[in-house]
Design an enzyme around this catalytic site. Structure first.
Site, mmCIF file in Angstrom:
data_model
loop_
_atom_site.group_PDB
_atom_site.id
_atom_site.type_symbol
_atom_site.label_atom_id
_atom_site.label_comp_id
_atom_site.label_asym_id
_atom_site.label_seq_id
_atom_site.Cartn_x
_atom_site.Cartn_y
_atom_site.Cartn_z
ATOM 1 N N HIS A 103 -0.445 4.583 2.205
ATOM 2 C CA HIS A 103 -1.470 4.027 1.317
ATOM 3 C C HIS A 103 -1.244 4.456 -0.131
ATOM 4 O O HIS A 103 -2.174 4.794 -0.853
ATOM 5 C CB HIS A 103 -2.869 4.426 1.790
ATOM 6 N N ASP A 144 4.090 1.786 0.189
ATOM 7 C CA ASP A 144 3.663 0.671 1.036
ATOM 8 C C ASP A 144 4.500 -0.579 0.801
ATOM 9 O O ASP A 144 4.751 -1.356 1.735
ATOM 10 C CB ASP A 144 2.187 0.355 0.778
ATOM 11 N N GLU A 153 -3.550 0.107 -5.070
ATOM 12 C CA GLU A 153 -4.532 1.016 -4.491
ATOM 13 C C GLU A 153 -5.759 0.950 -5.394
ATOM 14 O O GLU A 153 -5.632 0.948 -6.628
ATOM 15 C CB GLU A 153 -3.992 2.447 -4.405
ATOM 16 N N ASP A 205 1.860 -3.957 -4.618
ATOM 17 C CA ASP A 205 0.730 -3.439 -3.857
ATOM 18 C C ASP A 205 -0.194 -2.696 -4.818
ATOM 19 O O ASP A 205 0.265 -2.090 -5.796
ATOM 20 C CB ASP A 205 1.204 -2.497 -2.749
#
Length: 509
Positions: free
Chosen positions: A163, A168, A18, A16
């Protein structure tokens, strides 16, 4: 970290990102955090994890909107490594493995490729891709509303989405396990679970209102490191026997189908419905789901009956001219579709709405921009849309968009009529020519005819699938009589209506 020579790259790399949030149109994304977990594909245990904050090339890109999204501030990343400094590690984690994550097909995968391009290096390539947004939409249906990770976590009582990359990723794994367990239990007692038992009356309410979690349910451990800069061995490599885990079966079958997917393909969720025979064609959509050869069927008991056409009409009983459509009689209806999912039908006076538009002018010829998994181009062309056609299509857009919104969808709506700035008086619409495959032979699913000025028609027979040959019939300025369906889709945060050609008559001037 260098690659282990004994590493067969069999682990699934859940990851994941950000990123910064663009403050204006045209501004790109910068990675602020990368997190990944390598998972054993047989026992589904976490083998290794890695997470690090990333300093973007321009710290001013971290806007208030960006901080509000993920909480990563300028101070947090000012001493973090740049992407160039972690590129070797990221490459080692991802290259040659199956990639997995939520909505990674549309967001995370492109960001990874962009980041490597910016430092002048070739990006890692996946062995296959498992996008859990696509996977769960296909297998689990819209039980949790818009199927975002936050909504899924709320549905299962797993807490709020943080987040942050590694948190996540772990939440993603837990959500998939819960979904797989529910599907396994349902499949074991199909007579006990009624057909529509998967529809949760509270799912949409929870995701659309205050987002509060239901009664406390099993939690997940989200206390893993969020800014570690070394790969940690969580447990020894798996040497056990393979287990028939439902999650493994669900994910690996999906990954094998999506290894080389066109990111603008939606074969399974958007099939073509022929009213007379209820046969399903393969339609071109602008988002991927699966390249499975299994074509989903709509339950015939849910299909409204076909209307009869007034005497003296063209003879294609299920198609209406735009001027014959009563806008107030258009409505949308959801029907059971495929493995618990639903499909929206657009109806006119309780009959499926399909249109017949004579003498449409081709604005742009055949497009072959996108290809399917076999390398065949997905065909479409653009026509000028008359005021009467625009009126019907705009009304269908509004009705379908409202119905999707009321069902819990938060997808971005793509209008079927294209009105470019500066060309508002010249609206266009895109017509799709679907393809069907019989064995190894690809064929056009649309019936194509040539029509001379006297009205005599002759069916065009194409011995092979050849986009270049077909292109000669759809040059700009050509006029066609089109009979087409209005197929709705809602997939990976994009929704809209597709015009799919059933019959085309090329007018010979």
């Amino acid at each position: 970290m260098g690659s282990d020579p004994s590493d067969d790259r069999s682990e699934i790399a859940f990851f994941d990102l950000e990123t910064t949030v663009p403050a204006r149109t045209g501004q790109g994304y910068s990675i602020l955090e990368f997190g990944a977990i390598l998972v054993c594909p047989r026992k589904l245990e976490e083998l290794r994890s890695y997470s690090t904050l990333v300093r973007p090339p321009n710290l001013s890109l971290i806007s208030f909107k960006s901080v509000r999204c993920n909480g990563i501030t300028t101070d947090a990343v000012i001493s973090a490594p740049s992407f160039a400094e972690i590129a070797d590690t990221v490459y080692d984690i991802l290259h040659g493995r199956i990639w997995a994550g939520h909505n990674i097909q549309r967001f995370d995968c492109p960001r990874i490729r962009e980041a490597f391009a910016e430092i002048g290096r070739p990006p890692p390539e996946p062995k296959g891709i498992i996008d859990s947004l696509a996977l769960l939409t296909q297998k689990f249906g819209r039980r949790a509303g818009d199927m975002k990770m936050a909504s899924l976590a709320t549905y299962f009582g797993l807490g709020k989405q943080k987040h942050r990359s590694l948190d996540d990723v772990r939440m993603n794994l837990e959500v998939i396990k819960y979904c797989a367990t529910v599907l396994l239990l349902e499949s074991s007692l199909p007579d006990v679970f009624p057909e529509k038992s998967w529809v949760s009356p509270n799912a949409t309410t929870r995701s659309r209102k205050n987002g509060k979690s239901p009664s406390e349910g099993p939690g997940i451990n989200t206390n893993g490191p969020s800014s570690s800069s070394k790969l940690e061995n969580i447990s020894p490599a798996d040497n056990g026997t393979e287990e028939n885990h439902p999650l493994f079966a669900m994910m690996t079958s999906f990954a094998s189908d999506t290894a080389q997917m066109d990111p603008f393909d939606m074969r399974t969720l958007s099939s073509e419905m022929d009213i007379n025979s209820l046969q399903q064609d393969v339609c071109m959509e602008e988002n991927p789901l699966t390249e499975s050869s299994e074509i989903p069927l709509i339950e015939t008991s849910e299909i409204p009956p076909v209307t009869t056409e007034p005497e003296g009409s063209s003879g294609y009983v299920e198609f209406l001219k735009p001027d014959d459509v009563s806008i107030s009689s258009i409505r949308a209806k959801f029907v059971p579709f495929f493995r618990g999912s639903q499909k929206m039908l657009l109806l006119h006076k309780n009959f499926i709405l399909q249109l017949n538009c004579p003498h449409l002018r081709v604005r742009f010829g055949l497009s072959t921009k996108f290809s399917d998994h076999a390398g065949r181009p997905r065909l479409s062309f653009v026509v000028d849309a008359s005021p009467s056609l625009c009126g019907v299509l705009d009304a269908c857009d509004n009705i379908a968009q409202q119905s999707y919104g009321e069902s819990g969808s938060s997808s971005d709506w793509r209008p079927v009529v294209n009105r470019k700035p500066g060309y508002l008086n010249y609206p266009t619409a895109r017509m799709h020519i679907p393809t069907i495959v019989n064995g190894e032979v690809a064929q056009y699913a649309t019936e194509i005819y040539q029509k001379d000025p006297s009205g005599t028609t002759q069916k065009l027979v194409f011995s092979r699938f050849d986009a270049a040959e077909l292109d000669t019939w759809f040059s700009p300025g050509t006029h066609i009589d089109a009979y087409f369906s209005l197929d709705t889709y809602d997939y990976q945060q994009s929704a809209g209506i597709r015009l799919v050609a059933k019959k085309l008559f090329i007018c010979k001037e």
